[in-house]
Design an enzyme around this catalytic site. Structure first.
Site, PDB file in Angstrom:
ATOM      1  N   ASP A  81       0.906  -1.142   0.127  1.00 56.62           N
ATOM      2  CA  ASP A  81       0.066   0.040  -0.035  1.00 56.62           C
ATOM      3  C   ASP A  81       0.836   0.982  -0.146  1.00 56.62           C
ATOM      4  O   ASP A  81       0.890   1.943   0.847  1.00 56.62           O
ATOM      5  CB  ASP A  81      -0.893  -0.070   1.390  1.00 56.62           C
ATOM      6  CG  ASP A  81      -1.981   0.920   1.252  1.00 56.62           C
ATOM      7  OD1 ASP A  81      -1.970   1.878   0.269  1.00 56.62           O
ATOM      8  OD2 ASP A  81      -2.432   1.389   2.499  1.00 56.62           O
ATOM      9  N   SER A  82       1.579   1.346  -1.219  1.00 53.95           N
ATOM     10  CA  SER A  82       2.735   2.404  -1.222  1.00 53.95           C
ATOM     11  C   SER A  82       2.107   3.634  -1.960  1.00 53.95           C
ATOM     12  O   SER A  82       1.057   3.817  -2.465  1.00 53.95           O
ATOM     13  CB  SER A  82       4.055   1.973  -1.815  1.00 53.95           C
ATOM     14  OG  SER A  82       3.621   1.626  -3.271  1.00 53.95           O
ATOM     15  N   THR A  83       3.102   4.605  -1.936  1.00 53.31           N
ATOM     16  CA  THR A  83       2.669   5.846  -2.738  1.00 53.31           C
ATOM     17  C   THR A  83       3.109   5.506  -4.169  1.00 53.31           C
ATOM     18  O   THR A  83       3.510   4.039  -4.405  1.00 53.31           O
ATOM     19  CB  THR A  83       3.698   7.004  -2.324  1.00 53.31           C
ATOM     20  OG1 THR A  83       5.073   6.307  -1.870  1.00 53.31           O
ATOM     21  CG2 THR A  83       3.370   7.878  -1.006  1.00 53.31           C
TER      22      THR A  83
HETATM   23  N1  SAM Z   1      -3.582   4.674  -0.472  1.00 54.43           N
HETATM   24  C1  SAM Z   1      -2.471   5.371  -1.019  1.00 54.43           C
HETATM   25  C2  SAM Z   1      -2.307   5.498  -2.296  1.00 54.43           C
HETATM   26  O1  SAM Z   1      -2.056   4.657  -3.253  1.00 54.43           O
HETATM   27  O2  SAM Z   1      -2.016   6.757  -2.814  1.00 54.43           O
HETATM   28  C3  SAM Z   1      -1.360   4.927  -0.246  1.00 54.43           C
HETATM   29  C4  SAM Z   1      -1.375   5.385   1.122  1.00 54.43           C
HETATM   30  S1  SAM Z   1      -0.120   5.425   2.304  1.00 54.43           S
HETATM   31  C5  SAM Z   1      -0.106   6.571   3.063  1.00 54.43           C
HETATM   32  C6  SAM Z   1       1.591   5.075   1.297  1.00 54.43           C
HETATM   33  C7  SAM Z   1       2.928   5.108   2.325  1.00 54.43           C
HETATM   34  O3  SAM Z   1       3.697   4.196   1.595  1.00 54.43           O
HETATM   35  C8  SAM Z   1       3.354   6.353   2.628  1.00 54.43           C
HETATM   36  O4  SAM Z   1       2.974   6.714   3.956  1.00 54.43           O
HETATM   37  C9  SAM Z   1       4.927   6.208   2.094  1.00 54.43           C
HETATM   38  O5  SAM Z   1       5.784   6.550   3.411  1.00 54.43           O
HETATM   39  C10 SAM Z   1       4.969   4.694   2.400  1.00 54.43           C
HETATM   40  N2  SAM Z   1       6.015   3.932   1.492  1.00 54.43           N
HETATM   41  C11 SAM Z   1       6.517   4.310   0.322  1.00 54.43           C
HETATM   42  N3  SAM Z   1       7.432   3.771  -0.247  1.00 54.43           N
HETATM   43  C12 SAM Z   1       7.779   2.684   0.877  1.00 54.43           C
HETATM   44  C13 SAM Z   1       8.667   1.873   1.132  1.00 54.43           C
HETATM   45  N4  SAM Z   1       9.822   1.473   0.197  1.00 54.43           N
HETATM   46  N5  SAM Z   1       8.710   1.280   2.268  1.00 54.43           N
HETATM   47  C14 SAM Z   1       7.849   1.456   3.389  1.00 54.43           C
HETATM   48  N6  SAM Z   1       6.807   2.102   3.031  1.00 54.43           N
HETATM   49  C15 SAM Z   1       6.715   2.889   1.962  1.00 54.43           C
END
Ligand code: SAM
Length: 278
Positions: free
Chosen positions: A155-157
């Site tokens: 569920d990442s960016t």
């Molecule tokens: N539902 C959302 C979307 O698709 O736009 C995603 C929401 S969630 C807040 C995304 C999270 O992924 C962020 O808080 C970010 O810090 C995290 N994230 C991005 N890359 C990451 C990585 N390599 N490892 C762990 N977390 C990560």
């Protein structure tokens, strides 16, 4: 009224939201964090200028990300959630009473803190005793998390910047290594309308690692292109087949949605052969 302009990362489109009130603005070690109030969507979380979730419609995304693979699994006990710092996916995973352990791997602790403060209904399950929070890169965690995981949910960016490590063949191989023989992997893979090349590439790369690969899509108002896709990799089971009936409380996902959500075969073939005419 003041406006927030979201610049869609892969296409030349901007989305404008009215800002009723800015509630929070800061810069973490990893990204800009903004929370504002919109008259229609309620509170909105924005990271590096990209909308992540809104109070009003977050359940569409979180339910569809978590429940499709968890219901295609007969008895999911151990799950890894990568990213998802708002807690929405963890909340949905914990609705399954089979779950014994959730590793919640979010790189940016500040996102978790912000969600606890401004989105308590989304962050409500983060403190459940079955959840272990790991503030680190998901790609690093997955290399060393053993071999007994039932599902990995990303569920990442968007696949840019530090989230790029979560969309590589190397990462998918590490996931395959840590999953049990009936394990599932799922990640979001952008919009079938605006980003069909990303959707196809994700399927292709997953196909180099997993014997079963599939794609489902669901409408989400706040993500550019709206027809939002999810890519599934499985070591053996068919994600289209539910192994248990849906008996948990949801607002959108149910047995009928599960049976209709996968991209139809003809459309899938066109996507994969580059013949989609849009
Ligand atoms: N539902 C959302 C979307 O698709 O736009 C995603 C929401 S969630 C807040 C995304 C999270 O992924 C962020 O808080 C970010 O810090 C995290 N994230 C991005 N890359 C990451 C990585 N390599 N490892 C762990 N977390 C990560």
């Amino acid at each position: 009224m003041m406006k927030f302009f979201e610049i869609a990362p892969f296409v030349h489109i901007q989305y404008a939201y009215d800002i009723e009130k800015i509630l929070y603005k800061s810069r973490s070690e990893f990204q800009d964090i903004l929370v504002f109030e919109n008259p229609y969507f309620g509170k909105i979380l924005v990271l590096d200028g990209i909308v992540q979730l809104t109070e009003r419609d977050e359940f569409f995304y979180h339910e569809m990300l978590a429940h499709v693979v968890l219901y295609a699994h007969p008895n999911p006990k151990k799950v890894v959630v990568i990213g998802g710092g708002d807690g929405g996916t963890v909340r949905e995973v914990l609705k399954h009473d089979t779950i014994e352990k959730v590793y919640f791997v979010e790189i940016d602790e500040e996102v978790i803190k912000t969600s606890r403060q401004f989105f308590p209904q989304v962050a409500c399950s983060i403190d459940d005793r079955r959840v272990e929070i790991k503030c680190m890169d998901g790609a690093e965690f997955i290399k060393e998390c053993g071999h007994d995981i039932d599902a990995v949910i990303v569920d990442s960016t968007d696949p840019i910047g530090f989230a790029k490590s979560l969309f590589t063949e190397e990462f998918f191989r590490s996931i395959s290594n840590c999953l049990k023989d009936d394990g599932f992997f799922v990640t979001h893979s952008e919009s079938l309308l605006l980003h069909k090349e990303i959707v196809r590439e994700t399927q292709e790369v997953l196909g180099q690692v997993f014997p079963v690969v599939d794609c489902y899509a669901t409408p989400i108002a706040t993500y550019p292109g709206n027809w939002w896709t999810f890519a599934v990799g499985s070591k053996s089971l068919n994600p289209r087949e539910m192994k248990r009936k849906c008996e948990i409380e949801t607002r959108y996902y149910d047995d009928e949605i599960h049976s209709h959500v996968f991209v139809p075969e003809g459309l899938y073939k066109k996507l994969m052969s580059g013949k989609l005419k849009w």
